[in-house]
Scaffold this motif. Structure first.
Motif, PDB file in Angstrom:
ATOM      1  N   GLY A   1       0.799  -1.217   0.000  1.00  0.00           N
ATOM      2  CA  GLY A   1       0.000   0.000   0.000  1.00  0.00           C
ATOM      3  C   GLY A   1       0.827   1.260   0.000  1.00  0.00           C
ATOM      4  O   GLY A   1       0.289   2.365  -0.214  1.00  0.00           O
ATOM      5  N   GLY A   2       2.125   1.123   0.229  1.00  0.00           N
ATOM      6  CA  GLY A   2       3.004   2.270   0.266  1.00  0.00           C
ATOM      7  C   GLY A   2       3.456   2.718  -1.105  1.00  0.00           C
ATOM      8  O   GLY A   2       3.012   2.181  -2.134  1.00  0.00           O
ATOM      9  N   SER A   3       4.363   3.708  -1.124  1.00  0.00           N
ATOM     10  CA  SER A   3       4.840   4.292  -2.370  1.00  0.00           C
ATOM     11  C   SER A   3       6.359   4.399  -2.378  1.00  0.00           C
ATOM     12  O   SER A   3       6.993   4.510  -1.319  1.00  0.00           O
ATOM     13  CB  SER A   3       4.246   5.698  -2.554  1.00  0.00           C
ATOM     14  N   LEU A   4       6.906   4.389  -3.574  1.00  0.00           N
ATOM     15  CA  LEU A   4       8.326   4.646  -3.799  1.00  0.00           C
ATOM     16  C   LEU A   4       8.457   5.379  -5.119  1.00  0.00           C
ATOM     17  O   LEU A   4       7.624   5.208  -6.019  1.00  0.00           O
ATOM     18  CB  LEU A   4       9.131   3.351  -3.864  1.00  0.00           C
ATOM     19  N   ARG A   5       9.503   6.164  -5.241  1.00  0.00           N
ATOM     20  CA  ARG A   5       9.825   6.778  -6.524  1.00  0.00           C
ATOM     21  C   ARG A   5      11.243   6.386  -6.918  1.00  0.00           C
ATOM     22  O   ARG A   5      12.207   6.673  -6.206  1.00  0.00           O
ATOM     23  CB  ARG A   5       9.700   8.303  -6.486  1.00  0.00           C
TER      24      ARG A   5
ATOM     25  N   ALA B   1       2.618  -1.775 -18.381  1.00  0.00           N
ATOM     26  CA  ALA B   1       2.154  -3.143 -18.245  1.00  0.00           C
ATOM     27  C   ALA B   1       0.784  -3.118 -17.569  1.00  0.00           C
ATOM     28  O   ALA B   1       0.509  -2.252 -16.733  1.00  0.00           O
ATOM     29  CB  ALA B   1       3.142  -3.943 -17.403  1.00  0.00           C
ATOM     30  N   GLU B   2      -0.058  -4.067 -17.935  1.00  0.00           N
ATOM     31  CA  GLU B   2      -1.407  -4.108 -17.369  1.00  0.00           C
ATOM     32  C   GLU B   2      -1.380  -4.181 -15.848  1.00  0.00           C
ATOM     33  O   GLU B   2      -2.238  -3.595 -15.175  1.00  0.00           O
ATOM     34  CB  GLU B   2      -2.161  -5.309 -17.933  1.00  0.00           C
ATOM     35  N   SER B   3      -0.402  -4.868 -15.318  1.00  0.00           N
ATOM     36  CA  SER B   3      -0.350  -5.104 -13.881  1.00  0.00           C
ATOM     37  C   SER B   3      -0.062  -3.841 -13.073  1.00  0.00           C
ATOM     38  O   SER B   3      -0.278  -3.824 -11.853  1.00  0.00           O
ATOM     39  CB  SER B   3       0.709  -6.157 -13.562  1.00  0.00           C
ATOM     40  N   VAL B   4       0.417  -2.774 -13.735  1.00  0.00           N
ATOM     41  CA  VAL B   4       0.770  -1.561 -12.988  1.00  0.00           C
ATOM     42  C   VAL B   4      -0.062  -0.352 -13.397  1.00  0.00           C
ATOM     43  O   VAL B   4       0.088   0.725 -12.807  1.00  0.00           O
ATOM     44  CB  VAL B   4       2.269  -1.220 -13.130  1.00  0.00           C
ATOM     45  N   LYS B   5      -0.911  -0.503 -14.390  1.00  0.00           N
ATOM     46  CA  LYS B   5      -1.740   0.621 -14.843  1.00  0.00           C
ATOM     47  C   LYS B   5      -2.576   1.166 -13.689  1.00  0.00           C
ATOM     48  O   LYS B   5      -3.187   0.424 -12.944  1.00  0.00           O
ATOM     49  CB  LYS B   5      -2.642   0.185 -15.992  1.00  0.00           C
ATOM     50  N   GLY B   6      -2.574   2.485 -13.574  1.00  0.00           N
ATOM     51  CA  GLY B   6      -3.333   3.133 -12.520  1.00  0.00           C
ATOM     52  C   GLY B   6      -2.581   3.246 -11.210  1.00  0.00           C
ATOM     53  O   GLY B   6      -3.021   3.963 -10.298  1.00  0.00           O
ATOM     54  N   ARG B   7      -1.448   2.561 -11.090  1.00  0.00           N
ATOM     55  CA  ARG B   7      -0.647   2.616  -9.857  1.00  0.00           C
ATOM     56  C   ARG B   7       0.728   3.249 -10.091  1.00  0.00           C
ATOM     57  O   ARG B   7       1.243   3.933  -9.217  1.00  0.00           O
ATOM     58  CB  ARG B   7      -0.464   1.213  -9.286  1.00  0.00           C
TER      59      ARG B   7
ATOM     60  N   MET C   1       5.714   4.870  -7.980  1.00  0.00           N
ATOM     61  CA  MET C   1       4.983   3.629  -7.712  1.00  0.00           C
ATOM     62  C   MET C   1       4.105   3.824  -6.487  1.00  0.00           C
ATOM     63  O   MET C   1       4.622   4.044  -5.385  1.00  0.00           O
ATOM     64  CB  MET C   1       5.969   2.479  -7.502  1.00  0.00           C
ATOM     65  N   ASN C   2       2.822   3.744  -6.681  1.00  0.00           N
ATOM     66  CA  ASN C   2       1.856   3.889  -5.584  1.00  0.00           C
ATOM     67  C   ASN C   2       1.097   2.587  -5.382  1.00  0.00           C
ATOM     68  O   ASN C   2       1.059   1.727  -6.263  1.00  0.00           O
ATOM     69  CB  ASN C   2       0.871   5.012  -5.902  1.00  0.00           C
ATOM     70  N   ASP C   3       0.497   2.458  -4.211  1.00  0.00           N
ATOM     71  CA  ASP C   3      -0.303   1.268  -3.883  1.00  0.00           C
ATOM     72  C   ASP C   3       0.485  -0.004  -4.189  1.00  0.00           C
ATOM     73  O   ASP C   3      -0.001  -0.915  -4.875  1.00  0.00           O
ATOM     74  CB  ASP C   3      -1.618   1.281  -4.672  1.00  0.00           C
ATOM     75  N   LEU C   4       1.695  -0.047  -3.689  1.00  0.00           N
ATOM     76  CA  LEU C   4       2.567  -1.179  -3.988  1.00  0.00           C
ATOM     77  C   LEU C   4       2.012  -2.469  -3.403  1.00  0.00           C
ATOM     78  O   LEU C   4       1.412  -2.491  -2.316  1.00  0.00           O
ATOM     79  CB  LEU C   4       3.968  -0.913  -3.457  1.00  0.00           C
ATOM     80  N   LYS C   5       2.246  -3.547  -4.137  1.00  0.00           N
ATOM     81  CA  LYS C   5       1.782  -4.871  -3.741  1.00  0.00           C
ATOM     82  C   LYS C   5       2.982  -5.797  -3.563  1.00  0.00           C
ATOM     83  O   LYS C   5       4.065  -5.544  -4.110  1.00  0.00           O
ATOM     84  CB  LYS C   5       0.843  -5.427  -4.804  1.00  0.00           C
ATOM     85  N   VAL C   6       2.767  -6.856  -2.822  1.00  0.00           N
ATOM     86  CA  VAL C   6       3.853  -7.811  -2.589  1.00  0.00           C
ATOM     87  C   VAL C   6       4.424  -8.308  -3.908  1.00  0.00           C
ATOM     88  O   VAL C   6       5.633  -8.484  -4.049  1.00  0.00           O
ATOM     89  CB  VAL C   6       3.354  -8.976  -1.721  1.00  0.00           C
ATOM     90  N   GLU C   7       3.553  -8.495  -4.888  1.00  0.00           N
ATOM     91  CA  GLU C   7       4.000  -9.008  -6.186  1.00  0.00           C
ATOM     92  C   GLU C   7       4.804  -7.998  -7.002  1.00  0.00           C
ATOM     93  O   GLU C   7       5.325  -8.334  -8.066  1.00  0.00           O
ATOM     94  CB  GLU C   7       2.803  -9.506  -7.008  1.00  0.00           C
TER      95      GLU C   7
ATOM     96  N   GLN D   1      16.787  -2.481  -5.966  1.00  0.00           N
ATOM     97  CA  GLN D   1      15.870  -3.470  -5.401  1.00  0.00           C
ATOM     98  C   GLN D   1      14.665  -2.810  -4.760  1.00  0.00           C
ATOM     99  O   GLN D   1      14.801  -1.849  -3.986  1.00  0.00           O
ATOM    100  CB  GLN D   1      16.591  -4.332  -4.363  1.00  0.00           C
ATOM    101  N   VAL D   2      13.499  -3.352  -5.059  1.00  0.00           N
ATOM    102  CA  VAL D   2      12.250  -2.928  -4.416  1.00  0.00           C
ATOM    103  C   VAL D   2      11.651  -4.139  -3.724  1.00  0.00           C
ATOM    104  O   VAL D   2      11.437  -5.177  -4.357  1.00  0.00           O
ATOM    105  CB  VAL D   2      11.249  -2.363  -5.437  1.00  0.00           C
ATOM    106  N   THR D   3      11.406  -4.014  -2.424  1.00  0.00           N
ATOM    107  CA  THR D   3      10.839  -5.099  -1.650  1.00  0.00           C
ATOM    108  C   THR D   3       9.572  -4.607  -0.962  1.00  0.00           C
ATOM    109  O   THR D   3       9.601  -3.625  -0.227  1.00  0.00           O
ATOM    110  CB  THR D   3      11.831  -5.607  -0.604  1.00  0.00           C
ATOM    111  N   VAL D   4       8.475  -5.304  -1.214  1.00  0.00           N
ATOM    112  CA  VAL D   4       7.183  -4.932  -0.631  1.00  0.00           C
ATOM    113  C   VAL D   4       6.721  -6.088   0.258  1.00  0.00           C
ATOM    114  O   VAL D   4       6.677  -7.233  -0.181  1.00  0.00           O
ATOM    115  CB  VAL D   4       6.140  -4.657  -1.725  1.00  0.00           C
ATOM    116  N   SER D   5       6.408  -5.764   1.502  1.00  0.00           N
ATOM    117  CA  SER D   5       5.997  -6.821   2.423  1.00  0.00           C
ATOM    118  C   SER D   5       4.664  -6.490   3.079  1.00  0.00           C
ATOM    119  O   SER D   5       4.165  -5.365   2.963  1.00  0.00           O
ATOM    120  CB  SER D   5       7.069  -7.012   3.496  1.00  0.00           C
TER     121      SER D   5
END
Length: 125
Positions: A15-19, A61-67, A83-89, A121-125
């Motif tokens: 749910g967090g963000s990174l740039r 990519a479809e998986s990141v559209k809107g985020r 990158m907003n609303d980050l997901k574990v994936e 590296q980007v790690t989302v937990s």
């Protein structure tokens, strides 16, 4: 000196963000046909995330559209990925890439890009 240097990765909760930032050498920035962000998770193929074309158009990519949002700052020779609303994936090594030859029409295919950064590296937990 031909290079791309990424920064901005880190660990964040879902749910967090990174740039992410990618500073390009003058050689690349003056010649690119497109610049893009890719990512690669352990055991998976490298996939295109977002691309910014010299004509100003973008692809996602479809998986990141809107985020995710790709943008650039010409004064700083820098490409960004918000990158907003980050997901574990979304966890992966993220790479900046540039295509200065325009030999292929594939917009988010790794083989279409001829210059690469070392990754961040980007790690989302």
């Amino acid at each position: 000196h031909v290079q791309l240097v990424e920064s901005g990765g880190g660990s964040v909760q879902a749910g967090g963000s990174l740039r992410l930032s990618c500073v390009a050498s003058i050689y690349i920035y003056n010649r690119y046909c497109r610049m893009a962000w890719f990512r690669q998770a352990p055991g998976k193929e490298r996939e295109g995330v977002a691309a910014f074309h010299r004509n100003g158009s973008t692809d996602y990519a479809e998986s990141v559209k809107g985020r995710f949002t790709i943008s650039k700052d010409n004064a700083k020779n820098t490409l960004y990925l918000q990158m907003n609303d980050l997901k574990v994936e979304d966890t992966a090594m993220y790479y900046c890439a540039a295509d200065i030859w325009g030999a292929y029409s594939d917009r988010l295919a790794p083989f279409a890009y001829n210059h690469w950064g070392q990754g961040t590296q980007v790690t989302v937990s």
